[in-house]
Design a protein around this motif. Structure first.
Motif, PDB file in Angstrom:
ATOM      1  N   THR A 101       0.811  -1.220   0.000  1.00 51.19           N
ATOM      2  CA  THR A 101       0.000   0.000   0.000  1.00 51.19           C
ATOM      3  C   THR A 101       0.845   1.272   0.000  1.00 51.19           C
ATOM      4  N   LYS A 236      -0.710  -6.734  -8.290  1.00 52.15           N
ATOM      5  CA  LYS A 236      -1.128  -6.269  -6.963  1.00 52.15           C
ATOM      6  C   LYS A 236      -1.611  -4.821  -7.041  1.00 52.15           C
ATOM      7  N   ALA A 239      -5.130  -4.830  -8.398  1.00 61.04           N
ATOM      8  CA  ALA A 239      -6.065  -5.258  -7.344  1.00 61.04           C
ATOM      9  C   ALA A 239      -6.281  -4.132  -6.335  1.00 61.04           C
ATOM     10  N   TYR A 240      -5.203  -3.413  -6.016  1.00 64.44           N
ATOM     11  CA  TYR A 240      -5.299  -2.273  -5.093  1.00 64.44           C
ATOM     12  C   TYR A 240      -6.211  -1.191  -5.666  1.00 64.44           C
ATOM     13  N   LYS A 242      -8.592  -1.576  -7.907  1.00 70.26           N
ATOM     14  CA  LYS A 242      -9.972  -2.075  -7.950  1.00 70.26           C
ATOM     15  C   LYS A 242     -10.616  -1.976  -6.569  1.00 70.26           C
ATOM     16  N   GLU A 243      -9.839  -2.326  -5.541  1.00 67.05           N
ATOM     17  CA  GLU A 243     -10.349  -2.228  -4.170  1.00 67.05           C
ATOM     18  C   GLU A 243     -10.625  -0.787  -3.789  1.00 67.05           C
ATOM     19  N   SER A 246     -13.794   0.495  -5.497  1.00 68.62           N
ATOM     20  CA  SER A 246     -15.035  -0.062  -4.947  1.00 68.62           C
ATOM     21  C   SER A 246     -15.467   0.649  -3.676  1.00 68.62           C
ATOM     22  N   HIS A 247     -14.508   1.339  -3.014  1.00 66.92           N
ATOM     23  CA  HIS A 247     -14.838   2.066  -1.789  1.00 66.92           C
ATOM     24  C   HIS A 247     -14.898   3.572  -2.003  1.00 66.92           C
ATOM     25  N   ASP A 253     -21.516  -0.474  -2.600  1.00 66.02           N
ATOM     26  CA  ASP A 253     -21.967  -1.825  -2.946  1.00 66.02           C
ATOM     27  C   ASP A 253     -23.475  -1.887  -2.732  1.00 66.02           C
TER      28      ASP A 253
END
Length: 263
Positions: A101, A236, A239-240, A242-243, A246-247, A253
Motif C-alpha cells: 500500500t 497487486k 487489485a489495489y 480495484k479495491e 469499490s470504496h 456496494d
C-alpha cells in the motif's frame, strides 16, 4: 587453499578468519554478500581474493567449492534447478503477502513517475514496467545512466517518484543518484537482490528479488525473478486500484444498501 599471513593486513586477516571457518557458506556467497558478512567493501574483498595470485573473487569461490567437494567425496552435485525453483517460489510467496500500500500510494500521489536502470537486464525490466503500468494509465519515464541521469536530477521534484533497479545495489553511479534524490526529498523505491545493500538503505521503499548463483565453469546468476516481481507488483497494483475504486464515493456496494436507499 592457504594464504601467506605476512602479506595480509588487518582487514585481510579478518576476512580470512571468516572464510576459513565458514568455507561451505562462503563457497556460495556473492562478493557483496561476503562483504556484508565481514563488514567490508566489495573492493576490499576483491583485493583480498587477488593477493594469492588469483584472477578475482570468482576463482576464489571456485577453489572453495572444489575444497568442499573433496572433503565430501560421496556428496551429490548441487541441484541448481531445484534451488532456483525454490528461490522463485519463496519470493513469489513473499511478494504475494507483502503489503504494498505505501508503494502504491506513492505512485498514485506522484506528479511524475520515473524508473532508473543501468545495464541490459535492468533496461529490459524497466521496459516491462513501463509497458504494464501504461495499462493502468500510469506513465513511467525510463531513465538510463549518464546524461539522462543528470537530466533527471535537474527536473525532478519532491512531488515525483523514482523507482531504481539494481542487482547489487552497490554501483557507484546508482548510489550517487539515490543520495541526490534523498537530499531533494524525492520518494524513491529500490528493487535489488535479497541482501543488505547500500541502495536499499538510501531508498524510502524497498523490494527484493531472489537470485541463485550457478557455477557452470563460469558464473551464471538467475535473473528471471526481476521480471516475476515486476509482473506481480503490477497485478497487486491493479487489485489495489480495484479495491480503492469499490470504496470510492458513488461506488457503494448495492448489496449493502437498505431497501429504501435502493429506490
Amino acid at each position: 587453499m592457504q594464504y601467506n599471513d605476512t602479506r595480509l593486513g588487518a582487514n585481510d586477516l579478518h576476512i580470512w578468519r571468516y572464510i576459513s571457518t565458514h568455507r561451505q557458506e562462503c563457497a556460495n556467497l556473492s562478493i557483496e554478500a561476503l562483504g556484508a558478512k565481514c563488514n567490508v567493501s566489495r573492493t576490499t574483498i576483491l583485493r583480498f581474493a587477488q593477493k594469492p595470485g588469483l584472477s578475482g573473487f570468482s576463482e576464489l569461490r571456485l577453489l572453495l567449492r572444489m575444497e568442499c567437494q573433496e572433503k565430501a567425496p560421496g556428496a551429490q552435485p548441487p541441484d541448481f534447478l531445484s534451488q532456483t525453483c525454490d528461490s522463485y517460489h519463496k519470493m513469489i510467496g513473499e511478494i504475494r503477502d507483502k503489503d504494498c500500500t505505501p508503494l502504491f500510494q506513492a505512485i498514485d500521489r506522484a506528479e511524475n513517475l520515473y524508473v532508473f536502470s543501468s545495464g541490459m537486464l535492468q533496461d529490459a525490466v524497466a521496459r516491462e514496467i513501463c509497458r504494464m503500468f501504461l495499462m493502468a494509465d500510469k506513465w513511467f519515464y525510463r531513465i538510463h545512466a549518464g546524461t539522462e541521469m543528470q537530466s533527471l536530477l535537474y527536473n525532478v521534484t519532491e512531488r515525483d517518484f523514482v523507482l531504481i533497479l539494481s542487482v547489487s545495489g552497490e554501483s557507484p553511479h546508482v548510489l550517487q543518484l539515490a543520495k541526490a534524490l534523498k537530499i531533494r526529498g524525492v520518494t524513491t523505491a529500490s528493487i535489488t537482490q535479497r541482501q543488505q545493500n547500500s541502495l536499499a538503505q538510501l531508498c524510502r521503499l524497498r523490494l527484493y528479488i531472489s537470485t541463485v548463483e550457478i557455477d557452470f565453469g563460469t558464473d551464471y546468476q538467475s535473473t528471471a525473478s526481476f521480471f516475476i516481481l515486476s509482473e506481480l507488483l503490477f497485478l497487486k497494483y491493479m487489485a489495489y486500484r480495484k479495491e480503492a475504486d469499490s470504496h470510492a464515493p458513488g461506488n457503494a456496494d448495492r448489496a449493502e444498501l437498505s431497501p429504501a436507499e435502493r429506490k
